[in-house]
Design a protein around this motif. Structure first.
Motif, mmCIF file in Angstrom:
data_model
loop_
_atom_site.group_PDB
_atom_site.id
_atom_site.type_symbol
_atom_site.label_atom_id
_atom_site.label_comp_id
_atom_site.label_asym_id
_atom_site.label_seq_id
_atom_site.Cartn_x
_atom_site.Cartn_y
_atom_site.Cartn_z
ATOM 1 N N ALA A 196 -11.006 -12.913 -7.056
ATOM 2 C CA ALA A 196 -11.991 -11.979 -6.601
ATOM 3 C C ALA A 196 -11.262 -11.003 -5.386
ATOM 4 N N GLU A 197 -10.722 -11.900 -4.456
ATOM 5 C CA GLU A 197 -10.012 -11.134 -3.370
ATOM 6 C C GLU A 197 -8.826 -10.547 -3.974
ATOM 7 N N VAL A 198 -8.048 -10.809 -4.901
ATOM 8 C CA VAL A 198 -6.647 -10.296 -5.460
ATOM 9 C C VAL A 198 -7.200 -9.004 -6.042
ATOM 10 N N GLU A 199 -8.180 -9.060 -6.842
ATOM 11 C CA GLU A 199 -8.623 -8.083 -7.954
ATOM 12 C C GLU A 199 -9.086 -6.949 -6.717
ATOM 13 N N ALA A 200 -9.790 -7.283 -5.775
ATOM 14 C CA ALA A 200 -10.358 -6.068 -4.761
ATOM 15 C C ALA A 200 -9.099 -5.580 -4.022
ATOM 16 N N LEU A 201 -8.063 -6.246 -3.578
ATOM 17 C CA LEU A 201 -6.841 -5.796 -3.055
ATOM 18 C C LEU A 201 -6.270 -4.947 -4.004
ATOM 19 N N VAL A 202 -6.146 -5.234 -5.009
ATOM 20 C CA VAL A 202 -5.349 -4.452 -6.222
ATOM 21 C C VAL A 202 -6.093 -3.267 -6.367
ATOM 22 N N ARG A 203 -7.211 -3.314 -6.572
ATOM 23 C CA ARG A 203 -8.205 -2.001 -6.854
ATOM 24 C C ARG A 203 -8.191 -1.037 -5.678
ATOM 25 N N ARG A 204 -8.353 -1.877 -4.445
ATOM 26 C CA ARG A 204 -7.944 -0.869 -3.218
ATOM 27 C C ARG A 204 -6.496 -0.139 -3.268
ATOM 28 N N SER A 205 -5.587 -0.775 -3.626
ATOM 29 C CA SER A 205 -4.338 -0.281 -3.530
ATOM 30 C C SER A 205 -4.320 1.093 -4.743
ATOM 31 N N TRP A 206 -4.796 0.762 -5.682
ATOM 32 C CA TRP A 206 -4.734 1.572 -6.780
ATOM 33 C C TRP A 206 -5.120 2.718 -6.431
ATOM 34 N N SER A 207 -6.576 2.707 -5.436
ATOM 35 C CA SER A 207 -7.217 3.862 -5.490
ATOM 36 C C SER A 207 -6.510 4.649 -4.082
ATOM 37 N N LEU A 208 -5.812 3.915 -3.462
ATOM 38 C CA LEU A 208 -4.932 4.551 -2.430
ATOM 39 C C LEU A 208 -3.511 5.318 -3.188
ATOM 40 N N VAL A 209 -3.331 4.999 -3.884
ATOM 41 C CA VAL A 209 -2.016 5.562 -4.666
ATOM 42 C C VAL A 209 -2.448 6.656 -5.822
ATOM 43 N N ALA A 210 -3.562 6.444 -6.407
ATOM 44 C CA ALA A 210 -3.718 7.325 -7.812
ATOM 45 C C ALA A 210 -4.295 8.504 -7.192
ATOM 46 N N PRO A 211 -3.829 9.785 -7.851
ATOM 47 C CA PRO A 211 -4.140 11.079 -7.552
ATOM 48 C C PRO A 211 -5.794 11.066 -7.253
ATOM 49 N N ALA A 238 3.813 -13.791 -5.258
ATOM 50 C CA ALA A 238 3.152 -13.244 -4.465
ATOM 51 C C ALA A 238 2.912 -11.616 -5.008
ATOM 52 N N ILE A 239 1.981 -10.864 -4.034
ATOM 53 C CA ILE A 239 2.083 -9.536 -4.572
ATOM 54 C C ILE A 239 2.318 -8.714 -3.270
ATOM 55 N N TRP A 240 2.578 -7.498 -3.398
ATOM 56 C CA TRP A 240 2.574 -6.462 -2.285
ATOM 57 C C TRP A 240 1.683 -5.496 -2.620
ATOM 58 N N VAL A 241 0.885 -5.066 -1.718
ATOM 59 C CA VAL A 241 -0.173 -3.880 -2.179
ATOM 60 C C VAL A 241 -0.247 -3.049 -0.903
ATOM 61 N N LYS A 242 -0.622 -1.796 -1.347
ATOM 62 C CA LYS A 242 -0.892 -0.787 -0.447
ATOM 63 C C LYS A 242 -2.336 -0.980 0.248
ATOM 64 N N ALA A 243 -2.328 -1.001 1.498
ATOM 65 C CA ALA A 243 -3.894 -1.230 2.392
ATOM 66 C C ALA A 243 -4.106 -0.134 3.239
ATOM 67 N N PRO A 244 -5.316 0.048 3.444
ATOM 68 C CA PRO A 244 -5.844 1.233 4.384
ATOM 69 C C PRO A 244 -5.141 0.883 5.657
ATOM 70 N N ARG A 245 -5.089 1.938 6.436
ATOM 71 C CA ARG A 245 -4.572 1.812 7.909
ATOM 72 C C ARG A 245 -5.434 0.645 8.584
#
Length: 117
Positions: A89-104, A45-52
């Motif tokens: 495709a869904e996993v990649e989208a969730l990971v990319r979104r998490s990256w965008s929420l964490v990245a400067p 499994a993975i854990w990712v940051k998600a929008p509110r």
């Protein structure tokens, strides 16, 4: 190493300035030292940051795929079950979104927020 973990690594490490570090005996993926994805191996499994608000929506829509992870669930992170046949495709989208929420912000802006097109 499982094929799923190899595929997850490829997704995570393709993001700008992403790096992998093992922490708590598990692979974590970071951007400038901040975790944007954690991979658990048993069960996979993975854990990712998600929008509110996303955590609740995802879990309600597909409780067999999504869950509230311990330790970070109260901060809105979402767990994604990768056993069986995950929707990559869904996993990649969730990971990319998490990256965008964490990245400067400046890095995310230069990378086009790493949001899928």
């Amino acid at each position: 190493m499982s094929a799923a973990l190899t595929r997850l690594r490829r997704i995570c490490l393709a993001l700008p300035e992403a790096e992998e570090r093992e922490t708590w005996d598990t692979p974590t993926f970071r951007v400038r030292g901040k975790i944007f994805c954690m991979a658990l191996t048993e069960p996979l499994a993975i854990w990712v940051k998600a929008p509110r608000g996303s955590q609740e929506v995802l879990i309600a829509a597909a409780p067999e795929r999504f869950f509230r992870p311990p330790y970070l669930g109260h901060k809105g992170w979402v767990g994604v079950n990768l056993t069986g046949r995950p929707d990559w495709a869904e996993v990649e989208a969730l990971v990319r979104r998490s990256w965008s929420l964490v990245a400067p912000r400046a890095l995310a802006a230069r990378a086009g927020s790493a949001e899928p097109g």
